[in-house]
Design a protein around this motif. Sequence first.
Motif, mmCIF file in Angstrom:
data_model
loop_
_atom_site.group_PDB
_atom_site.id
_atom_site.type_symbol
_atom_site.label_atom_id
_atom_site.label_comp_id
_atom_site.label_asym_id
_atom_site.label_seq_id
_atom_site.Cartn_x
_atom_site.Cartn_y
_atom_site.Cartn_z
ATOM 1 N N UNK A 172 26.997 58.643 -69.551
ATOM 2 C CA UNK A 172 25.491 58.834 -69.100
ATOM 3 C C UNK A 172 25.203 57.511 -68.330
ATOM 4 N N UNK A 173 24.519 57.946 -67.245
ATOM 5 C CA UNK A 173 24.201 56.858 -66.455
ATOM 6 C C UNK A 173 22.690 56.559 -66.575
ATOM 7 N N UNK A 174 22.220 55.586 -67.066
ATOM 8 C CA UNK A 174 20.896 55.079 -67.308
ATOM 9 C C UNK A 174 20.359 54.219 -66.190
ATOM 10 N N UNK A 175 19.150 54.865 -65.989
ATOM 11 C CA UNK A 175 18.502 53.882 -64.611
ATOM 12 C C UNK A 175 16.838 53.818 -65.149
ATOM 13 N N UNK A 176 16.261 53.095 -64.104
ATOM 14 C CA UNK A 176 14.779 53.117 -63.992
ATOM 15 C C UNK A 176 14.343 53.344 -62.567
ATOM 16 N N UNK A 177 13.146 53.680 -61.991
ATOM 17 C CA UNK A 177 12.738 53.241 -60.781
ATOM 18 C C UNK A 177 11.903 51.921 -61.201
ATOM 19 N N UNK A 178 11.261 51.357 -59.850
ATOM 20 C CA UNK A 178 10.399 50.299 -60.107
ATOM 21 C C UNK A 178 9.367 50.438 -60.638
ATOM 22 N N UNK A 179 8.725 51.503 -61.155
ATOM 23 C CA UNK A 179 7.646 51.781 -61.874
ATOM 24 C C UNK A 179 7.887 51.770 -63.283
ATOM 25 N N UNK A 180 9.298 51.928 -63.559
ATOM 26 C CA UNK A 180 9.655 51.704 -65.224
ATOM 27 C C UNK A 180 10.015 53.094 -65.655
ATOM 28 N N UNK A 181 10.046 54.382 -64.872
ATOM 29 C CA UNK A 181 10.147 55.708 -65.349
ATOM 30 C C UNK A 181 11.595 55.503 -65.492
ATOM 31 N N UNK A 182 12.218 56.112 -66.604
ATOM 32 C CA UNK A 182 13.665 56.135 -67.120
ATOM 33 C C UNK A 182 14.174 57.247 -66.685
ATOM 34 N N UNK A 183 15.496 57.297 -66.248
ATOM 35 C CA UNK A 183 16.292 58.627 -66.045
ATOM 36 C C UNK A 183 17.515 58.246 -66.627
#
Length: 218
Positions: free
Chosen positions: A31-42
């Motif tokens: 599982x690849x965990x990321x966020x964008x610069x606004x903090x939205x998680x994916x």
Amino acid sequence: MYFSKDDIVQLEQRYRTQLINSLSGFKSANLIGTTDKSGNENLAIVSSVFHLGAHPPLMGMIMRPHSVPRHTLENILETKVYTINHVSEDIFISAHQTSARYDKLHSEFDAVKLSPQYLKDFKAPFVLQSNVKIGLALRSSQTLEINNTELVIGEVVELHVEDTAISQDGFIDIESLGTVALSGLDSYHQTQKLGRLKYAKTSETPQFLDPLNPKPFD
């Protein structure tokens, strides 16, 4: 069953996709965990993670062409950090569900009931329920000319794993942690260890390294 090149080209698309994806055998499920610069998680399941080198510690993964929105890839390019989390037998159903096409603002963590975990001030979310958690910093991203897939290379900058799963020589017993394997696009498997073998030398016959099979080969 025999398939010629022409046979393969003419196969129905979904059948061909399943067939070719099965050819490489068992793959890792991560599982690849990321966020964008606004903090939205994916959170997204990926089966194309591979070891690239130990000095420096590099891991690569292949992602599908960036011809449509790819939230994981876009977040990695934007923030330059991401996590790789082993999928275990306890969470493989939830992990598989992350492959559904959720809206960018709809966190897969929430959708599949997995928990984001932020450790040691690392900016990308780990998966709380995963037993092997790896934090990476983006080092390279390139589009492969042959099929427009994206090669993402990260450096391991953080690692979280149970002490009891690491042997004295650094080997991680991922089977003891419940890590599962993936074949094709949707088949998940538990593993059974056959044994570790000593470093191969032309002057020696193969020998087992661990007490599971203590006797040398005849």
